[in-house]
Design a protein around this motif. Structure first.
Motif, PDB file in Angstrom:
ATOM      1  N   UNK A  58       6.857   8.304 -17.725  1.00 55.17           N
ATOM      2  CA  UNK A  58       7.110   8.633 -16.313  1.00 55.17           C
ATOM      3  C   UNK A  58       6.317   7.701 -15.393  1.00 55.17           C
ATOM      4  N   UNK A  59       5.055   7.504 -15.727  1.00 57.19           N
ATOM      5  CA  UNK A  59       4.197   6.653 -14.897  1.00 57.19           C
ATOM      6  C   UNK A  59       4.693   5.214 -14.896  1.00 57.19           C
ATOM      7  N   UNK A  60       5.125   4.737 -16.055  1.00 53.56           N
ATOM      8  CA  UNK A  60       5.616   3.362 -16.149  1.00 53.56           C
ATOM      9  C   UNK A  60       6.908   3.179 -15.363  1.00 53.56           C
ATOM     10  N   UNK A  61       7.810   4.134 -15.491  1.00 53.62           N
ATOM     11  CA  UNK A  61       9.090   4.032 -14.784  1.00 53.62           C
ATOM     12  C   UNK A  61       8.863   4.180 -13.280  1.00 53.62           C
ATOM     13  N   UNK A  62       7.937   5.050 -12.872  1.00 51.02           N
ATOM     14  CA  UNK A  62       7.619   5.170 -11.439  1.00 51.02           C
ATOM     15  C   UNK A  62       7.126   3.831 -10.901  1.00 51.02           C
ATOM     16  N   UNK A  63       6.349   3.143 -11.701  1.00 54.61           N
ATOM     17  CA  UNK A  63       5.856   1.833 -11.286  1.00 54.61           C
ATOM     18  C   UNK A  63       7.021   0.849 -11.141  1.00 54.61           C
ATOM     19  N   UNK A  64       8.023   0.952 -12.032  1.00 54.69           N
ATOM     20  CA  UNK A  64       9.218   0.108 -11.907  1.00 54.69           C
ATOM     21  C   UNK A  64       9.926   0.377 -10.583  1.00 54.69           C
ATOM     22  N   UNK A  65      10.048   1.654 -10.242  1.00 59.59           N
ATOM     23  CA  UNK A  65      10.683   2.028  -8.972  1.00 59.59           C
ATOM     24  C   UNK A  65       9.928   1.355  -7.814  1.00 59.59           C
ATOM     25  N   UNK A  66       8.615   1.464  -7.836  1.00 57.61           N
ATOM     26  CA  UNK A  66       7.801   0.886  -6.762  1.00 57.61           C
ATOM     27  C   UNK A  66       7.959  -0.632  -6.688  1.00 57.61           C
ATOM     28  N   UNK A  67       7.920  -1.295  -7.857  1.00 55.36           N
ATOM     29  CA  UNK A  67       8.016  -2.762  -7.874  1.00 55.36           C
ATOM     30  C   UNK A  67       9.386  -3.206  -7.360  1.00 55.36           C
ATOM     31  N   UNK A  68      10.455  -2.532  -7.827  1.00 52.85           N
ATOM     32  CA  UNK A  68      11.797  -2.903  -7.380  1.00 52.85           C
ATOM     33  C   UNK A  68      11.955  -2.643  -5.880  1.00 52.85           C
ATOM     34  N   UNK A  69      11.338  -1.570  -5.389  1.00 56.31           N
ATOM     35  CA  UNK A  69      11.396  -1.276  -3.953  1.00 56.31           C
ATOM     36  C   UNK A  69      10.698  -2.372  -3.158  1.00 56.31           C
ATOM     37  N   UNK A  70       9.587  -2.856  -3.659  1.00 54.57           N
ATOM     38  CA  UNK A  70       8.869  -3.942  -2.983  1.00 54.57           C
ATOM     39  C   UNK A  70       9.707  -5.214  -2.959  1.00 54.57           C
ATOM     40  N   UNK A  71      10.412  -5.477  -4.052  1.00 56.20           N
ATOM     41  CA  UNK A  71      11.297  -6.655  -4.088  1.00 56.20           C
ATOM     42  C   UNK A  71      12.424  -6.478  -3.082  1.00 56.20           C
ATOM     43  N   UNK A  72      13.045  -5.301  -3.080  1.00 60.12           N
ATOM     44  CA  UNK A  72      14.133  -5.045  -2.141  1.00 60.12           C
ATOM     45  C   UNK A  72      13.650  -5.199  -0.695  1.00 60.12           C
ATOM     46  N   UNK A  73      12.487  -4.657  -0.384  1.00 58.60           N
ATOM     47  CA  UNK A  73      11.946  -4.784   0.968  1.00 58.60           C
ATOM     48  C   UNK A  73      11.700  -6.248   1.331  1.00 58.60           C
ATOM     49  N   UNK A  74      11.257  -7.036   0.355  1.00 69.21           N
ATOM     50  CA  UNK A  74      11.048  -8.466   0.585  1.00 69.21           C
ATOM     51  C   UNK A  74      12.341  -9.202   0.856  1.00 69.21           C
ATOM     52  N   UNK A  75      13.425  -8.796   0.194  1.00 66.05           N
ATOM     53  CA  UNK A  75      14.738  -9.408   0.442  1.00 66.05           C
ATOM     54  C   UNK A  75      15.193  -9.044   1.852  1.00 66.05           C
ATOM     55  N   UNK A  76      15.102  -7.762   2.186  1.00 63.97           N
ATOM     56  CA  UNK A  76      15.564  -7.296   3.496  1.00 63.97           C
ATOM     57  C   UNK A  76      14.778  -7.921   4.647  1.00 63.97           C
ATOM     58  N   UNK A  77      13.476  -8.100   4.458  1.00 61.33           N
ATOM     59  CA  UNK A  77      12.639  -8.643   5.536  1.00 61.33           C
ATOM     60  C   UNK A  77      12.713 -10.164   5.613  1.00 61.33           C
ATOM     61  N   UNK A  78      13.282 -10.796   4.597  1.00 66.61           N
ATOM     62  CA  UNK A  78      13.349 -12.256   4.577  1.00 66.61           C
ATOM     63  C   UNK A  78      12.107 -12.890   3.961  1.00 66.61           C
ATOM     64  N   UNK A  79      11.171 -12.073   3.479  1.00 64.91           N
ATOM     65  CA  UNK A  79       9.950 -12.604   2.870  1.00 64.91           C
ATOM     66  C   UNK A  79      10.219 -13.245   1.514  1.00 64.91           C
ATOM     67  N   UNK A  80      11.325 -12.867   0.868  1.00 69.47           N
ATOM     68  CA  UNK A  80      11.646 -13.404  -0.445  1.00 69.47           C
ATOM     69  C   UNK A  80      12.946 -14.198  -0.415  1.00 69.47           C
ATOM     70  N   UNK A  81      12.900 -15.380  -0.993  1.00 70.78           N
ATOM     71  CA  UNK A  81      14.113 -16.179  -1.170  1.00 70.78           C
ATOM     72  C   UNK A  81      14.788 -15.735  -2.466  1.00 70.78           C
ATOM     73  N   UNK A  82      16.016 -16.181  -2.662  1.00 73.52           N
ATOM     74  CA  UNK A  82      16.709 -15.850  -3.908  1.00 73.52           C
ATOM     75  C   UNK A  82      15.992 -16.437  -5.115  1.00 73.52           C
ATOM     76  N   UNK A  83      15.420 -17.626  -4.963  1.00 74.37           N
ATOM     77  CA  UNK A  83      14.653 -18.228  -6.060  1.00 74.37           C
ATOM     78  C   UNK A  83      13.465 -17.334  -6.426  1.00 74.37           C
ATOM     79  N   UNK A  84      12.800 -16.817  -5.423  1.00 75.77           N
ATOM     80  CA  UNK A  84      11.656 -15.942  -5.667  1.00 75.77           C
ATOM     81  C   UNK A  84      12.096 -14.632  -6.316  1.00 75.77           C
ATOM     82  N   UNK A  85      13.228 -14.098  -5.855  1.00 77.32           N
ATOM     83  CA  UNK A  85      13.759 -12.873  -6.463  1.00 77.32           C
ATOM     84  C   UNK A  85      14.082 -13.142  -7.932  1.00 77.32           C
TER      85      UNK A  85
END
Length: 194
Positions: free
Chosen positions: A114-141
Motif C-alpha cells: 500500500x505504501x509503495x503504491x501510494x508513493x507511485x500515485x504521488x510520483x505520477x501526480x507530480x509528473x502530471x502537474x509538471x506537464x500541466x504547468x509546463x515545467x516538464x518537457x516530453x523528453x523529461x517525461x
C-alpha cells in the motif's frame, strides 16, 4: 510576412498544447490506475500478489510511455498503443478486484505494498502537474517514466510470491527516493515546455 508568421506561431503553440494535453491525459491514467490498485489493497479486494501482477503491467505501460516520448513527440500510433495497454490494464484491475481472492489489508506485506503504491500515485501526480504547468518537457517525461517503470518493476518482483520483506521494501524505497529526486530536478531545471 508578419501575417504568415502569426498563424504559423499559433499553429505551433496549439500543436504543442495538444501534445501536452495528450501526455497529461496518459499520465493522469497512470495516476488513476495506481489509485485503483492502492484502493484494492486497502479494501482487501486485491492480494499483495495480485497487486504485484498489476504493477508489472504498470511497468510495461511506463516503459512504453518512455519509448514513445524519447523523441519528444507522441504520434497517433504511439498514443493508440499506450491507450490500448491502459485499457487492458484497467480491465485487469477490475477483474482482479472482483475475483474470489481476498487480501488482508492489515498484513505487513499488504501495508508495505500500500505504501509503495501510494508513493507511485504521488510520483505520477507530480509528473502530471509538471506537464500541466509546463515545467516538464516530453523528453523529461520520457526519462521520468523510465524511472517509474523501474520502480513498478521492483514492486512487481517483490510481490511475486505474495510477501514483501523488509529488505525488499528498503530496496523499493531506495528506488522511490531516487525517482523523487529526479522528478524534483527535472521540474526545477531551466527546461520548460515550448
Amino acid at each position: 510576412m508578419k501575417t504568415k508568421f502569426i498563424p504559423l506561431l499559433l499553429a505551433g503553440l496549439l500543436t504543442g498544447s495538444v501534445f501536452a494535453q495528450s501526455v497529461s491525459s496518459d499520465v493522469q491514467r497512470d495516476v488513476n490506475q495506481q489509485t485503483r490498485i492502492e484502493n484494492g489493497l486497502k479494501s482487501g479486494q486485491l492480494t499483495t500478489k495480485e497487486a504485484g501482477k498489476l504493477e508489472r503491467e504498470q511497468a510495461a505501460i511506463a516503459h512504453e510511455e518512455h519509448k514513445a516520448l524519447k523523441d519528444g513527440k507522441l504520434n497517433q500510433q504511439e498514443k493508440n498503443k499506450i491507450n490500448s495497454m491502459q485499457n487492458k490494464a484497467s480491465a485487469d484491475i477490475y477483474a482482479e478486484k472482483h475475483d474470489a481472492q481476498l487480501g488482508n489489508p492489515n498484513s505487513v506485506s499488504n501495508k508495505r505494498m500500500q505504501a509503495d503504491v501510494q508513493r507511485n500515485v504521488n510520483q505520477q501526480q507530480r509528473i502530471e502537474n509538471g506537464v500541466k504547468s509546463g515545467e516538464l518537457t516530453n523528453h523529461e517525461v520520457a526519462k521520468l517514466e523510465k524511472g517509474q517503470a523501474k520502480v513498478d518493476h521492483k514492486e512487481a518482483n517483490a510481490a511475486k510470491n505474495g510477501h514483501i520483506g523488509a529488505a525488499e521494501q528498503h530496496n523499493i524505497q531506495h528506488a522511490e527516493n531516487h525517482q523523487s529526486k529526479k522528478i524534483h530536478k527535472e521540474k526545477t531545471d531551466d527546461q520548460v515546455r515550448g
